[in-house]
Design an enzyme around this catalytic site. Structure first.
Site, mmCIF file in Angstrom:
data_model
loop_
_atom_site.group_PDB
_atom_site.id
_atom_site.type_symbol
_atom_site.label_atom_id
_atom_site.label_comp_id
_atom_site.label_asym_id
_atom_site.label_seq_id
_atom_site.Cartn_x
_atom_site.Cartn_y
_atom_site.Cartn_z
ATOM 1 N N HIS A 76 -49.185 79.282 70.359
ATOM 2 C CA HIS A 76 -50.146 80.359 69.883
ATOM 3 C C HIS A 76 -49.337 81.332 68.793
ATOM 4 C CE1 HIS A 76 -53.905 82.677 70.364
ATOM 5 N NE2 HIS A 76 -53.093 83.491 69.708
ATOM 6 N N ASN B 145 -52.007 86.070 71.293
ATOM 7 C CA ASN B 145 -51.429 87.604 70.660
ATOM 8 C C ASN B 145 -52.606 88.806 71.176
ATOM 9 O OD1 ASN B 145 -53.578 86.170 69.080
ATOM 10 N ND2 ASN B 145 -53.118 87.816 67.826
ATOM 11 N N HIS B 146 -53.745 88.621 71.702
ATOM 12 C CA HIS B 146 -54.625 89.438 72.010
ATOM 13 C C HIS B 146 -54.517 89.815 73.557
ATOM 14 C CE1 HIS B 146 -56.582 89.829 68.143
ATOM 15 N NE2 HIS B 146 -56.827 88.653 68.045
#
Length: 239
Positions: free
Chosen positions: A146, A58-59
């Protein structure tokens, strides 16, 4: 940080060690986001002794053209990025198929998605896992995610997480990224599909501290997975 990552990848992944993994799936499908249609250790122009397969988290901001630093590392031949989703309305997940001796691993990956969107895709059956046509019971099936594992919002209808029960029971192992806490012991979770079976779940946790919370108190672990071959074989194997 990116500079240090590239240093480490070059230090430990670029060497003359033999890679004994046979890549059996179609790389043009697994890596359809790239102009290089091959796994990095089969590229004659690069000496890869330690192949890395990864999904994006997600980053890894996919805004704009949908590119992340992982795309850059993939194009440079340092890693193998898979699990990128191009059609969010109908998600087809094609596995990376690997063989080493008698061991066959089907590695499915779904890069980080909005939890609400992915939850609805599972609930509405708009996600397909494309298994090998021949001898699909001979494969050890791993799913790499994730996503939020526990409920994160009481104000959203989906809870802003992916319910474990949505995972199909043909998977032998599910590896959860994103969650901070390291859970050193795998857990069997019942599935909601028609078979009524259970799936083994693993949560390695973060390997670096960028936030202080209860999940960071637990000691970090290095994981080595060992499992049994499918029911039609008596041998055991390690992953």
């Amino acid at each position: 940080m990116q500079h240090r990552v590239i240093q480490l990848l070059r230090q430990y992944c670029l060497n003359d060690r033999e890679v004994s993994l046979e890549f059996l799936s179609d790389p043009s499908v697994n890596f359809d986001h790239s102009c290089f249609d091959r796994v990095n250790y089969e590229d004659a122009n690069i000496n890869i002794g330690l192949p890395i397969f990864t999904i994006h988290g997600n980053h890894d901001d996919t805004a704009g053209k949908g590119l992340t630093i992982l795309d850059v590392l993939h194009e440079a031949g340092l890693i193998n990025l898979f699990g990128k989703i191009s059609d969010i309305d109908q998600i087809d997940v094609s596995p990376i198929l690997l063989r080493k001796g008698l061991t066959r691993v089907a590695l499915f990956g779904i890069g980080s998605q909005r939890d609400d969107r992915l939850c609805r895709a599972f609930a509405d059956r708009n996600i397909r896992f494309l298994r090998p046509r021949a001898g699909y019971d001979d494969w050890f099936n791993i799913l790499v995610l994730h996503q939020n594992r526990p409920i994160r919002s009481i104000h959203r209808s989906t809870g802003a997480y992916l319910p474990e029960q949505y995972i199909p029971t043909f998977f032998d192992l599910v590896i959860w990224g994103h969650e901070h806490e390291c859970k050193p012991h795998c857990q069997y979770v019942a599935s909601s599909d028609a078979s009524g079976g259970r799936v083994l779940h693993s949560q390695p946790g973060l390997n670096n501290s960028h936030v202080l919370n209860q999940g960071r108190i637990v000691a970090e672990k290095c994981f080595s997975y060992q499992g049994k071959r499918p029911k039609n074989s008596n041998a055991s194997r390690s992953h």
